[in-house]
Design a protein around this motif. Structure first.
Motif, PDB file in Angstrom:
ATOM      1  N   SER A 117      -8.498  -0.137  -7.333  1.00 33.09           N
ATOM      2  CA  SER A 117      -8.514  -0.913  -6.101  1.00 33.09           C
ATOM      3  C   SER A 117      -9.599  -0.358  -5.187  1.00 33.09           C
ATOM      4  O   SER A 117      -9.772   0.864  -5.088  1.00 33.09           O
ATOM      5  N   ALA A 173      -3.017  -0.202  -5.062  1.00 31.58           N
ATOM      6  CA  ALA A 173      -3.585  -1.170  -4.120  1.00 31.58           C
ATOM      7  C   ALA A 173      -4.031  -0.426  -2.875  1.00 31.58           C
ATOM      8  O   ALA A 173      -3.274   0.360  -2.305  1.00 31.58           O
ATOM      9  N   THR A 175      -5.883  -0.522   1.057  1.00 30.47           N
ATOM     10  CA  THR A 175      -6.120  -1.378   2.220  1.00 30.47           C
ATOM     11  C   THR A 175      -6.696  -0.550   3.357  1.00 30.47           C
ATOM     12  O   THR A 175      -6.321   0.618   3.546  1.00 30.47           O
ATOM     13  N   GLY A 177      -7.365   0.127   7.498  1.00 30.30           N
ATOM     14  CA  GLY A 177      -6.453   0.013   8.629  1.00 30.30           C
ATOM     15  C   GLY A 177      -6.802   0.998   9.719  1.00 30.30           C
ATOM     16  O   GLY A 177      -7.747   1.774   9.613  1.00 30.30           O
ATOM     17  N   ARG A 182      -4.511   2.864   3.791  1.00 24.71           N
ATOM     18  CA  ARG A 182      -3.482   3.391   2.901  1.00 24.71           C
ATOM     19  C   ARG A 182      -3.708   2.909   1.476  1.00 24.71           C
ATOM     20  O   ARG A 182      -4.203   1.800   1.264  1.00 24.71           O
ATOM     21  N   TYR A 184      -1.502   2.455  -2.058  1.00 22.52           N
ATOM     22  CA  TYR A 184      -0.132   2.401  -2.554  1.00 22.52           C
ATOM     23  C   TYR A 184      -0.141   2.519  -4.072  1.00 22.52           C
ATOM     24  O   TYR A 184      -0.902   1.822  -4.757  1.00 22.52           O
ATOM     25  N   ILE A 195       2.294   6.792  -1.088  1.00 23.49           N
ATOM     26  CA  ILE A 195       1.287   6.274  -0.161  1.00 23.49           C
ATOM     27  C   ILE A 195       0.279   7.381   0.134  1.00 23.49           C
ATOM     28  O   ILE A 195       0.646   8.489   0.526  1.00 23.49           O
ATOM     29  N   VAL A 216       1.992  -3.283  -7.532  1.00 19.09           N
ATOM     30  CA  VAL A 216       1.961  -3.297  -6.069  1.00 19.09           C
ATOM     31  C   VAL A 216       0.780  -4.143  -5.620  1.00 19.09           C
ATOM     32  O   VAL A 216      -0.288  -4.113  -6.221  1.00 19.09           O
ATOM     33  N   ARG A 217       1.007  -4.932  -4.566  1.00 22.26           N
ATOM     34  CA  ARG A 217      -0.027  -5.792  -3.990  1.00 22.26           C
ATOM     35  C   ARG A 217      -0.037  -5.625  -2.480  1.00 22.26           C
ATOM     36  O   ARG A 217       0.975  -5.242  -1.880  1.00 22.26           O
ATOM     37  N   VAL A 218      -1.175  -5.941  -1.849  1.00 25.06           N
ATOM     38  CA  VAL A 218      -1.263  -5.965  -0.395  1.00 25.06           C
ATOM     39  C   VAL A 218      -1.728  -7.354   0.025  1.00 25.06           C
ATOM     40  O   VAL A 218      -2.454  -8.032  -0.710  1.00 25.06           O
ATOM     41  N   THR A 219      -1.297  -7.780   1.212  1.00 24.44           N
ATOM     42  CA  THR A 219      -1.642  -9.136   1.671  1.00 24.44           C
ATOM     43  C   THR A 219      -3.061  -9.191   2.216  1.00 24.44           C
ATOM     44  O   THR A 219      -3.691 -10.250   2.216  1.00 24.44           O
ATOM     45  N   PRO A 221      -6.852  -6.884   2.224  1.00 22.27           N
ATOM     46  CA  PRO A 221      -7.533  -5.691   1.720  1.00 22.27           C
ATOM     47  C   PRO A 221      -8.104  -4.825   2.823  1.00 22.27           C
ATOM     48  O   PRO A 221      -8.504  -3.719   2.601  1.00 22.27           O
TER      49      PRO A 221
END
Length: 221
Positions: A117, A173, A175, A177, A182, A184, A195, A216-219, A221
């Motif tokens: 990822s 995954a 992301t 922020g 983070r 995951y 995490i 695991v997925r994130v909404t 990126p």
């Protein structure tokens, strides 16, 4: 619109995963058995004529992610323990650029990488290594591994809580922020979500799941 098959395209051996570019112009299919990536022109529903046999990567490609702004396709090769970074840039008309399909770098990572990822700020790729229970942090600037994070071991069984076993991460995954991003990580060996914080690439927290972690997925990126 018609609920019918519009095209049937030839792929490599044992196609296992696919990902589409953010502009929807290209689709990339990973062929685990032949060590190639098939490039599909999504607008024409045909194999990209510039790559009739696909793009050769490492052995056993199983997962891929795209750095959207930088037009980089990252492919985790499970059998060669590498990460292939590929240029997938197109021009304003949607045509392949001169560098499209070229391997930017082949980066050695951990044992049996299972997924990758990318941070969409273009700084790093995170590779889950199922074979040795680690996460490789790859700099997209130097195309090298800058850190290897070992996931905490878990008790092998309830009967032997003091005997610890390696966790084999399957899915990851990342992301961005604020104040830090983070990463995951889950494993079918455990019901723990690990995490990692991206400002210092250390384990930030571990959260219990209702069952073993498969993906695991994130909404965003």
């Amino acid at each position: 619109s018609t609920n019918t098959i519009s095209s049937t395209l030839p792929l490599g051996v044992c196609p296992i995963y696919g990902v589409m570019s953010p502009d929807n112009r290209r689709t990339f299919i990973l062929n685990e058995g032949s060590g190639t990536v098939t490039v599909i022109d999504s607008q024409q529903n045909e194999i990209d004529p510039n790559f009739p046999n696909g793009i050769a990567v490492g052995q056993g490609p199983v997962w891929a992610d795209i750095y959207n702004n930088g037009a980089i396709l990252a492919v985790a090769n499970s059998m060669s323990n590498t990460l292939s970074l590929i240029n997938i840039s197109t021009d304003t008309f949607g045509h392949d650029t001169a560098n499209f399909g070229k391997i930017i770098a082949t980066v050695p990572v951990g044992d049996s990488p299972s997924s990758v990822s990318l941070l969409q700020d273009g700084t790093r790729a995170y590779v889950a290594n199922r074979g040795d229970g680690t996460v490789s942090v790859v700099s997209l600037t130097t195309n090298t591994v800058t850190q290897t994070i070992t996931l905490p071991q878990e008790p092998c069984s309830a009967d032997q809580p003091n005997v610890l076993c390696t966790i084999h991460p399957l899915s990851i995954a990342a992301t961005t922020g604020t104040p830090f991003g983070r990463v995951y990580v889950v494993s079918p060996d455990t019901n723990i979500l690990t995490i990692i914080r991206t400002d210092n690439d250390t384990i930030y927290e571990q959260l219990p799941l209702t069952g073993a972690g498969i993906q695991v997925r994130v909404t965003a990126p």
